[in-house]
Scaffold this motif. Structure first.
Motif, PDB file in Angstrom:
ATOM      1  N   SER A  27       0.821  -1.207   0.000  1.00 44.74           N
ATOM      2  CA  SER A  27       0.000   0.000   0.000  1.00 44.74           C
ATOM      3  C   SER A  27       0.859   1.262   0.000  1.00 44.74           C
ATOM      4  O   SER A  27       0.374   2.333  -0.273  1.00 44.74           O
ATOM      5  N   LYS A  75      -1.780   3.867  -3.727  1.00 42.13           N
ATOM      6  CA  LYS A  75      -3.148   3.923  -3.209  1.00 42.13           C
ATOM      7  C   LYS A  75      -3.312   5.149  -2.319  1.00 42.13           C
ATOM      8  O   LYS A  75      -2.447   5.452  -1.499  1.00 42.13           O
ATOM      9  N   THR A 127      -8.261   6.724  -7.321  1.00 40.04           N
ATOM     10  CA  THR A 127      -8.107   5.293  -7.559  1.00 40.04           C
ATOM     11  C   THR A 127      -7.260   5.050  -8.801  1.00 40.04           C
ATOM     12  O   THR A 127      -6.445   4.156  -8.830  1.00 40.04           O
TER      13      THR A 127
END
Length: 174
Positions: A27, A75, A127
């Motif tokens: 992440s 992200k 996104t």
């Protein structure tokens, strides 16, 4: 044997810690994203230069174009704060003296009036990114969009805001 300066030691430890954290979590993997500028201030050549500072500083020319690459997490996560810094010509004009000596004097005098501004802002969720777009509105307002799907609608909305502000005086800000 001489000991390394304390700052160097702290910086090395911090770098090792960040590298370990980033390597262990997908992440926090980074992507490169181009930076571009939209000047909706109402005058051509008002924004001369802009920087987007999140993980590192990445400048972009105010006259348009795209510069590669700002670093962003792959992200989005809540609380992402970036700093935008820009140089503004408060009296933008495309009329310049043609005589070389007059031109140099004019530019020197003009540069003294440039304003250096900055703003911190929370980044909107993203996104799918097509890059970092810095949008400058009248009254020294700046907006940032990163998500491909949000960029078009947001810029359209901000164009309408800029048009509604045309000819109105800006409120004084501290």
């Amino acid at each position: 044997m001489t000991q390394p300066p304390r700052r160097l030691l702290l910086a090395s430890c911090l770098l090792a810690l960040l590298t370990a954290c980033a390597g262990g979590s997908s992440s926090f993997s980074l992507i490169g994203a181009p930076v571009r500028v939209y000047d909706l201030t109402g005058k051509m050549d008002t924004i001369l230069d802009a920087e987007f500072d999140f993980i590192d500083r990445m400048g972009a020319p105010g006259r348009g174009g795209e510069v590669c690459c700002a670093s962003l997490p792959k992200k989005w996560y809540p609380g992402m704060i970036a700093t935008v810094r820009w140089v503004k010509d408060p009296d933008a004009s495309l009329l310049y003296p043609t005589d070389p000596d007059e031109f140099r004097a004019y530019i020197k005098k003009k540069r003294a009036t440039y304003q250096r501004l900055s703003a911190q802002m929370e980044l909107l969720p993203y996104t799918r990114t097509c890059g970092v777009t810095l949008v400058f509105l009248p009254c020294d307002q700046v907006r940032v969009t990163i998500d491909c799907d949000q960029e078009g609608p947001l810029i359209s909305q901000w164009r309408q805001q800029a048009a509604a502000m045309k000819g109105k005086s800006c409120p004084n800000t501290p």
